[in-house]
Every structure is written in C-alpha cells, then in structure tokens.
Design an enzyme around this catalytic site. Structure first.
Site, PDB file in Angstrom:
ATOM      1  N   GLU A 133       1.010  -1.179   0.027  1.00 48.40           N
ATOM      2  CA  GLU A 133       0.117  -0.083  -0.114  1.00 48.40           C
ATOM      3  C   GLU A 133       1.083   1.220  -0.093  1.00 48.40           C
ATOM      4  OE1 GLU A 133      -3.417   0.382  -0.104  1.00 48.40           O
ATOM      5  OE2 GLU A 133      -3.769  -1.663  -0.184  1.00 48.40           O
TER       6      GLU A 133
ATOM      7  N   CYS B  88      -1.972   9.273   2.228  1.00 57.26           N
ATOM      8  CA  CYS B  88      -1.576   8.889   0.811  1.00 57.26           C
ATOM      9  C   CYS B  88      -2.647   9.182  -0.192  1.00 57.26           C
ATOM     10  CB  CYS B  88      -1.740   7.184   1.165  1.00 57.26           C
ATOM     11  SG  CYS B  88      -3.161   6.578   1.772  1.00 57.26           S
TER      12      CYS B  88
HETATM   13  P1  NAD Z   1       7.284   4.986   7.597  1.00 58.42           P
HETATM   14  O1  NAD Z   1       8.444   5.911   7.594  1.00 58.42           O
HETATM   15  O2  NAD Z   1       6.398   4.794   8.963  1.00 58.42           O
HETATM   16  O3  NAD Z   1       7.749   3.692   7.019  1.00 58.42           O
HETATM   17  C1  NAD Z   1       6.831   2.562   6.761  1.00 58.42           C
HETATM   18  C2  NAD Z   1       7.020   1.344   7.609  1.00 58.42           C
HETATM   19  O4  NAD Z   1       8.212   0.793   6.927  1.00 58.42           O
HETATM   20  C3  NAD Z   1       7.649   1.537   9.212  1.00 58.42           C
HETATM   21  O5  NAD Z   1       6.992   0.627   9.992  1.00 58.42           O
HETATM   22  C4  NAD Z   1       9.004   1.628   9.074  1.00 58.42           C
HETATM   23  O6  NAD Z   1       9.558   1.080  10.299  1.00 58.42           O
HETATM   24  C5  NAD Z   1       9.526   0.785   7.948  1.00 58.42           C
HETATM   25  N1  NAD Z   1      10.694   0.970   7.429  1.00 58.42           N
HETATM   26  C6  NAD Z   1      11.228   2.089   7.016  1.00 58.42           C
HETATM   27  N2  NAD Z   1      12.502   1.839   6.649  1.00 58.42           N
HETATM   28  C7  NAD Z   1      12.529   0.647   6.296  1.00 58.42           C
HETATM   29  C8  NAD Z   1      13.994  -0.295   5.985  1.00 58.42           C
HETATM   30  N3  NAD Z   1      14.774   0.398   5.536  1.00 58.42           N
HETATM   31  N4  NAD Z   1      13.791  -1.521   5.975  1.00 58.42           N
HETATM   32  C9  NAD Z   1      12.626  -1.887   6.390  1.00 58.42           C
HETATM   33  N5  NAD Z   1      11.586  -1.248   6.830  1.00 58.42           N
HETATM   34  C10 NAD Z   1      11.555  -0.081   6.836  1.00 58.42           C
HETATM   35  O7  NAD Z   1       6.338   5.645   6.546  1.00 58.42           O
HETATM   36  P2  NAD Z   1       6.682   6.295   5.269  1.00 58.42           P
HETATM   37  O8  NAD Z   1       7.283   5.395   4.287  1.00 58.42           O
HETATM   38  O9  NAD Z   1       7.114   7.750   5.571  1.00 58.42           O
HETATM   39  O10 NAD Z   1       4.974   6.645   4.781  1.00 58.42           O
HETATM   40  C11 NAD Z   1       4.449   7.730   3.901  1.00 58.42           C
HETATM   41  C12 NAD Z   1       4.257   6.805   2.493  1.00 58.42           C
HETATM   42  O11 NAD Z   1       3.183   5.957   2.655  1.00 58.42           O
HETATM   43  C13 NAD Z   1       3.803   7.802   1.610  1.00 58.42           C
HETATM   44  O12 NAD Z   1       4.238   7.466   0.379  1.00 58.42           O
HETATM   45  C14 NAD Z   1       2.348   7.403   1.656  1.00 58.42           C
HETATM   46  O13 NAD Z   1       1.547   7.723   0.387  1.00 58.42           O
HETATM   47  C15 NAD Z   1       2.179   6.138   1.691  1.00 58.42           C
HETATM   48  N6  NAD Z   1       1.123   5.401   2.579  1.00 58.42           N
HETATM   49  C16 NAD Z   1       0.238   4.703   1.784  1.00 58.42           C
HETATM   50  C17 NAD Z   1      -0.882   4.515   2.375  1.00 58.42           C
HETATM   51  C18 NAD Z   1      -1.826   3.328   1.624  1.00 58.42           C
HETATM   52  O14 NAD Z   1      -2.679   2.931   2.353  1.00 58.42           O
HETATM   53  N7  NAD Z   1      -1.734   3.126   0.438  1.00 58.42           N
HETATM   54  C19 NAD Z   1      -1.368   4.883   3.684  1.00 58.42           C
HETATM   55  C20 NAD Z   1      -0.434   5.692   4.329  1.00 58.42           C
HETATM   56  C21 NAD Z   1       0.941   5.923   3.837  1.00 58.42           C
END
Ligand code: NAD
Length: 491
Positions: free
Chosen positions: A225, A260
C-alpha cells in the site's frame, strides 16, 4: 529516568534470533488449528472492537503526541473507521467463510465445485506513521477474519501510537497468535528475514521495494500500500464553494496533507485558476482563521526531516514567486501553513515527488482535456479526482486516467466505502484491502472439485482410438450435442 528509557535499557534487542523464536511460536499456534475456527476469529474481532471502544481517549492522546492530530480527525478517520471495519467483518464473517459454489465444465461431468477460502498462515503487517492506528489495525482485522496468526510492526515515527498498540494488543488479544513488534529498520529487517505467508506493507515505494525483495526470497506474496501524486482536475462548471471545501477537507483536513490519498496537485485552466484560488483562500480562512499556524484544527508536520524536506520543495528557484497563499512556517512547532502555489512548472522539485504535506501546487492548462495527458506523464497515483458537471469529461476521466481509485466531485472519501477495494496500481501499490477485499487479501482461494464414481468416461484412457479422437473433437467443437452426433453418427 522515564518509563520509556527504563524499558529500552532493559528490553533485549529484537534481532534475527528473537524473530525466529516469534515466528516459530506463531507457526505452532497456527498449526494447532486454533485460528481457523469461526469462534476464534469472531472472538478476536470482538476483542479488537472493544479495545478501540474502551481506549478512544488514549488513542486521541497518542495521536496528539505523534502528530498533534485534531481529536475530530482521529475519531472520524481512525476510531470510527476501525469500528466500522470490525462491524463489517463480524457481520459478514460467516458469509465470507462459506465456500463459494461454482459451475463445473462438461469435461468433468458429473461433478460439483467450490472455492474454499483458507487462511494463509503466519502473516506480517508493517504499517506507516500518518494514520498509525488505522493503518496498523485495519489490515490486522483482515488477517484475523481470514484466520491467520499475525505480527504487527507499527511505525517508529509515531512512537506514542506504536507503544499504545503494543500495550493494548498485549492486553486484549490472543497473544499466542497476535503480536506486536515495535522498532525501526533493524527490527523490521530482522522480521523480513523470516519466512512469512503474506507481508502487508504500508509506506513509501523505496521501502516497498526492500519488502518485496525480502519476500521474493521465500516466494512470499505481498500487498504494498504505497502512495503517489494524486491529482485533482477542476472544471469551471461546478459548485465552486463545495468543491473548494472538499479539496481543503481532503488536503489539509486529512492530516495536513500527510495522507496517501491527499490531493497532491490541482490542474485547471488558466482562465479559471484565479477564481479557484480565491475560493480556496476564502474557505481556508473560514476553517483555520487568519493565522493557521496557531490553529488547533490542523496536524503538525510529523518530524524535522519531513519539515526540512517540505521547505526544500518551497525553496526551489522554479517556484519562486509562485506562492499565492500561505508559506508561513514555524520550525520550533513543526508547522507550515496551508500553502497554495499557482502556475507551477511541471519540471519543478515540488512536482518530482509525492508532497505529503500542506503545499498545494496548481498547474494550468489551456484546455481541461489536456490535463489527462499531463497526469499520465507521472507514475500512476493512488487516487485521482475530478470536479466537473460535464458528463463527457467524467467518462473521459474514468476511461483515461489510471489510478488506485477515482472520485468524481469529492476527494479521499472513497476509502470509507468498504465495498470498494482500496489499493494502488503500478508505483502506487500492489493488491488491495477494505471490507471483503481485506479477507481475500489474507486468504488462499482453494479450488475444490468433487466427483463420484459414476460416469467414468473411457475417452481419457488408452488405447487412444479413432472413435475417441472423433469424440474429443466433437466435445471441443460442439459440446454435448457434438458428442451425441459423434456417437450416433447423425449429421
Ligand atoms: P514510515 O517511515 O512509517 O515507514 C513505513 C514502515 O516501513 C515503518 O513501519 C518503518 O519502520 C518501515 N521501514 C522504514 N525503513 C525501512 C527499511 N529500510 N527496511 C525495512 N522497513 C523499513 O512511513 P513512510 O514510508 O514515510 O509513509 C509515507 C508513505 O506511505 C507515503 O508515500 C504514503 O503515500 C504512503 N502511505 C500509503 C498508504 C496506503 O494505504 N496506500 C497509507 C499511508 C501512507
């Protein structure tokens, strides 16, 4: 020493060994068959529903801590949506679990067939910080409804919510099959080394690729997602006030643009843009007052990294002089006011990545029809919106714009409709959930064909005679009538 620091120093690190122990334990529970029964699934969904209902205040407080999220947004978009997901799952669970009878073909006559939904096994849910309660528990609801054991890894970027989730799931849920692992990259990496039966990841595409690569080692299926640049096309034949309010609600009312499906940019015509800007300004002022930096009704930027990233987008020379509203900032409070930029060049920095914050660029075109081609020059977004009363334009939008989901004359609200799958396409994600789609995301659709001993057709067995060949061709060409003709020689 604070309670948190004390815990951190005494807690053993969650490493690969701990991850192996955890998955081994959960695999044993799953193998026992405990999570498969309707009773277990229903009891855990009831427990989750109680957890949310009993702790609304703590959830609101945690999100105030993590994002300064206004309580109304937390209650509407996290608490209420989770309660609704639990209710839908509880109401529909028996139906979802019931095998689906399907038609069979003449080749297997006589027979009957059904599709049995079976749990996948032990699954991992990795969630993001922006709607940290909803994005953690909504997939967990699907995993439980489908009868799986599940590990949840919430985001370290929303630590108050992460620790509340760990505490509450520990208290309310069956810990032999439902667990929370808190942590950041190291902990997630340790989890990703394990073999899972499904990984459900919410977050950015860079980490999505890491997750998918780790999953590939074990041929584990994934749901990703992700996000993207979700456009809003604005026509001139609309109720402008309503459109402006709905754009604002989706952009700044949705966690200050940190959603998102948040409107990422607007496309409208050169002629109409000034009117649209005026309407947005006027409604913004009604909602957030003359000094939105002080408003209690808008979330802050999650942390200083994201704050610096957003300021960099504004500092780009290509958008200098383009701000027509907002642009104020307060770094000490991690606040940037709702900001509108007009006539933004397509090759500017702000158009090169998902904004995920309170900045809203407006792109202008000569004719609105051009906007679909403009949208299609970027990777497929998670959502796309249009405001128009023109039937032909709506149809053109639906047929030519590819995105996870579309909304006509509103923004973001499609995700509240549980009969619609929620997920991306291309760069915005893989797979979908919500309602029955969540159950399906965590189920294997097992084909089952039932036969008896009557009607054992000789045609499938050697010797392969000419008559059998004639029969086979008749079967392929003419179905049962052809077979009768082949057998009885009628023309
Ligand atoms: P985040 O930084 O919380 O990361 C998401 C998860 O990935 C966390 O649990 C984190 O611990 C893990 N993570 C981070 N780096 C990692 C690595 N190197 N290896 C393994 N795991 C790792 O969240 P984010 O990525 O900043 O979230 C924002 C993004 O998510 C935006 O692009 C947004 O559009 C998208 N998003 C999508 C949805 C959806 O439902 N489609 C919902 C919310 C956010």
């Amino acid at each position: 020493m604070s309670e948190n620091t004390k815990n951190e120093t005494t807690k053993p690190p969650f490493d690969a060994v701990a991850a192996t122990l955890l998955t081994t334990e959960l695999r044993e529970t799953f193998a026992s068959g405990k999570t498969r029964s309707y009773e277990w699934r229903a009891s855990q969904l009831h427990a989750l529903s109680r957890l949310v209902a009993d702790h609304e205040k703590q959830i609101v407080d945690a999100l105030r801590n993590d994002l300064d999220k206004p309580p109304l947004e937390t209650v509407a978009y996290e608490v209420a949506m989770l309660k609704n997901s639990c209710n839908v799952a509880l109401k529909e669970l028996k139906n979802w679990m019931t095998p689906e009878k399907v038609k069979t073909s003449i080749t297997t006559f006589p027979s009957s067939a059904e599709i049995v939904s079976e749990p996948l096994g032990v699954v991992l849910v990795i969630s993001a910080w922006n709607y940290p309660f909803l994005l953690s528990l909504d997939p967990v609801i699907g995993a439980i409804a489908a009868g799986n054991a599940v590990v949840l890894k919430p985001s370290e970027i929303s630590p108050a919510t992460s620790s509340l989730l760990a505490k509450l799931l520990g208290e309310y849920m069956d810990n032999s099959s439902i667990r929370v692992v808190e942590g950041a990259v190291d902990e997630t990496s340790a989890l990703l080394q394990q073999k899972w039966d499904k990984i459900f990841y919410t977050g950015n595409g860079r980490v999505g690729r890491i997750v998918m690569a780790a999953a590939a080692k074990h041929l584990t299926p994934v749901v990703l997602e992700l996000g993207g640049k979700s456009p809003v096309v604005v026509d001139s034949n609309i109720n402008l006030k309503v459109a402006a309010r709905r754009i604002i609600a989706g952009k700044w009312g949705g966690n200050n643009g940190q959603a998102c499906v948040s409107p990422d940019y607007i496309i409208t015509t050169k002629d109409y843009a000034p009117k649209l800007v005026d309407a947005l300004k006027s409604e913004l002022e009604k909602f957030y007052g003359k000094n939105p930096l002080e408003s209690k009704d808008i979330s802050r930027i999650v942390n200083s990294n994201h704050f610096a990233r957003l300021i960099k987008l504004l500092d780009d020379d290509k958008v200098s002089g383009k701000i027509v509203y907002g642009g104020e900032k307060d770094e000490s409070k991690l606040r940037i006011s709702p900001t509108i930029l007009l006539d933004v060049p397509r090759d500017s920095l702000i158009m090169s990545e998902e904004i995920f914050g309170p900045l809203l660029p407006i792109l202008v075109v000569d004719k609105l029809e051009e906007s679909f081609d403009v949208i299609n020059t970027w990777p497929k977004p998670l959502a796309a919106y249009i405001f128009t009363s023109n039937k032909k334009l709506k149809e053109q939008f639906v047929m030519t714009v590819s995105a996870g989901g579309l909304v006509v004359n509103d923004t973001t609200v499609h995700l509240a409709v549980h009969t619609l799958p929620f997920g991306g396409v291309g760069e915005s994600g893989l797979g979908a959930y919500h309602g029955k789609f969540s159950f399906d995301a965590f189920s294997h659709k097992k084909s089952v064909l039932y036969r008896g001993f009557f009607g054992d057709a000789a045609i499938r067995y050697p010797p392969y005679t000419n008559t059998k060949m004639r029969l086979l061709k008749a079967l392929i060409g003419g179905g049962i009538i052809g077979v009768i003709r082949a057998l009885f020689g009628s023309s």
